[in-house]
Design an enzyme around this catalytic site. Structure first.
Site, PDB file in Angstrom:
ATOM      1  N   SER A   1       0.836  -1.199   0.000  1.00 49.89           N
ATOM      2  CA  SER A   1       0.000   0.000   0.000  1.00 49.89           C
ATOM      3  C   SER A   1       0.878   1.259   0.000  1.00 49.89           C
ATOM      4  O   SER A   1       1.647   1.453  -0.943  1.00 49.89           O
ATOM      5  CB  SER A   1      -0.966  -0.053   1.182  1.00 49.89           C
ATOM      6  OG  SER A   1      -1.972   0.920   1.048  1.00 49.89           O
TER       7      SER A   1
ATOM      8  N   ASP B   1     -10.052  -5.315  -3.479  1.00 50.65           N
ATOM      9  CA  ASP B   1      -9.428  -4.337  -2.588  1.00 50.65           C
ATOM     10  C   ASP B   1     -10.337  -3.106  -2.508  1.00 50.65           C
ATOM     11  O   ASP B   1     -10.666  -2.499  -3.530  1.00 50.65           O
ATOM     12  CB  ASP B   1      -8.061  -3.974  -3.177  1.00 50.65           C
ATOM     13  CG  ASP B   1      -7.223  -3.101  -2.280  1.00 50.65           C
ATOM     14  OD1 ASP B   1      -7.780  -2.184  -1.631  1.00 50.65           O
ATOM     15  OD2 ASP B   1      -5.997  -3.316  -2.242  1.00 50.65           O
TER      16      ASP B   1
ATOM     17  N   HIS C   1      -7.411  -5.891   0.718  1.00 48.21           N
ATOM     18  CA  HIS C   1      -6.230  -5.067   1.008  1.00 48.21           C
ATOM     19  C   HIS C   1      -5.474  -5.552   2.253  1.00 48.21           C
ATOM     20  O   HIS C   1      -4.502  -4.936   2.665  1.00 48.21           O
ATOM     21  CB  HIS C   1      -6.691  -3.617   1.217  1.00 48.21           C
ATOM     22  CG  HIS C   1      -5.606  -2.587   1.071  1.00 48.21           C
ATOM     23  ND1 HIS C   1      -4.986  -2.311  -0.130  1.00 48.21           N
ATOM     24  CD2 HIS C   1      -5.013  -1.754   1.975  1.00 48.21           C
ATOM     25  CE1 HIS C   1      -4.072  -1.355   0.043  1.00 48.21           C
ATOM     26  NE2 HIS C   1      -4.063  -1.003   1.312  1.00 48.21           N
TER      27      HIS C   1
END
Lengths: 284, 284
Positions: free
Chosen positions: B150, B226, B259
């Protein structure tokens, strides 16, 4: 009658799913959560299940997040179910005061002493109510094995010893093997069960073995740098009881390892393969 | 001059060690912690290192506890170092108010705008100060690779793009590839760097690729479920920039994955093997 469950989350993991649910427990008289890993094979039909019992202060989440078990479980086709470690949300007097008693510390027994006897029936919960619930909602076969860590290792051993023949295999990491003879166990048993120590031996792995409850083989891993080794865990007591009764115990002592999930993660694949050999034995 | 570090913990893991340290950072002007996994091979001599940069809200601990990377890293003989995600303990105005800016959200850049420019030099920290410190204290070779998740995927990509030839390989999970064109990046860059968007492109992977900063190949994994995919992550922007400049991008889109670290754990072994192939290439 179908018991309802509410899905809290569903997350893809190693081709399978990690899911969390809440439900109303009848035997605990409170709302509970549990986690389940469903391997990819569960999409084709029922798969065997490993019950994982966690230790003091844990919830249903620690193992799923920290043990790194999903890769091997996905390869082997094993579901894993993680119950919580005590009743929740009941707010009994003193329930949240210490890490080793009350919430987060149900010790996988059925309490006899008030007020704990109102809710603390974790043995019935993990061996009866939750398995029935899980099989209602998920493609889980009748084949089951059990394992756990620390207080949960104690739980795994007593569940298997008290129900000979039920679990294909049993293993434990750093288990409390003789709770009647350690501070954690004495504190919990005296409050949950009362002062009559004769009642305690029903929930003590060493005592159950000495009482010839079962001759099921056991796999136990223990770190030699575990900070609780001498005072609380005492694997030599288990070794002695198994020796006396001729129970096959594979006790592995690992130099340098402690009580953490880094220890569990280091050897969990061995345990999963051990359980798979037993769970799939008749298919080989 | 040897910089001192203080050991916070040392835990056996997969035949190696997970250790945590604190130290005084000069470039951040605050105390910092980091985690390191040392594989068993580090006892015999220097091993290559993978720098892992974590995402928003994370610390040095998330990856070590949740990614399940140690087994493969131990097999391959890779050290892994996990820095924290921002300066700590500085208490600048508004620093702790939001999850996506300030503490836990350093964005791996060197801030130019006051008051952030006093402390927020995470780029210099993860590419210069920490590597020098780690090599002073541990058997880490000059061979290094970089990866992250991320915000940390963004960090890994810009570190590699800004220093062509330094890292043997670079990969990312769910990276913020074009921070100039997403809410997380616009919020952070405007506050850390100021309103002059021309300054931002130095810290944006897509812009760096379009400016021909480097042609290093990249491995990127992205979950298709995600929750941040459309608004924040935009892997198609990376795909387009790489296509325009002829940069080799292996972008894998994984149906159903989100995620979380369950996603990272599902594919981390592929990344470790990818980095090992590059780190050990001249020994093959």
């Amino acid at each position: 009658m179908t018991q309802s469950i509410e899905q809290l989350s569903a997350t893809r993991s190693h081709g399978g799913w990690v899911k969390r649910f809440s439900h109303r427990s009848q035997v605990l008289d409170c709302d509970m959560t549990f986690g389940i890993f469903l391997p990819p094979q569960a999409e084709a039909g029922p798969v065997p299940v490993l019950w994982w019992l966690s230790g003091l202060t844990c919830t249903d989440e620690n193992f799923m997040q920290k043990a790194g078990a999903q890769k091997m479980a996905a390869k082997l086709g094993l579901a894993i179910v993680c119950p919580d470690t005590s009743p929740r949300g009941t707010d009994l007097p003193g329930e949240h005061e210490s890490y080793d008693f009350g919430s987060g510390a149900g010790f996988y027994l059925n309490a006899k002493r008030s007020p704990w006897s109102q809710h603390y029936h974790m043995y019935d919960y993990v061996t009866s109510e939750l398995p029935a619930l899980v099989r209602e909602h998920f493609p889980i076969s009748e084949k089951e094995a059990i394992s756990g860590h620390s207080m949960g290792g104690h739980g795994a051993l007593i569940c298997a010893l008290k129900q000979p023949g039920r679990y294909a295999s049993v293993s434990a990491f750093s288990p409390i093997v003789n709770p009647m003879d350690c501070p954690w166990g004495e504190k919990a048993f005296s409050r949950y069960l009362g002062d009559e120590r004769g009642e305690w031996s029903d929930w003590d792995a060493c005592e159950l073995i000495l009482a010839k409850a079962s001759k099921q083989p056991m796999l136990v891993d223990q770190g030699e740098d575990d900070q609780f080794l001498e005072e609380q865990l005492k694997p030599d007591h288990l070794e002695k009881a198994c020796h006396i009764q001729g129970v096959s115990l594979k006790l592995r002592r690992h130099a340098g390892y402690d009580h953490s999930y880094f220890f569990v993660a280091s050897f969990i694949d061995d345990h999963l393969e051990y359980h798979a050999r037993h769970l799939f034995a008749d298919q080989a």
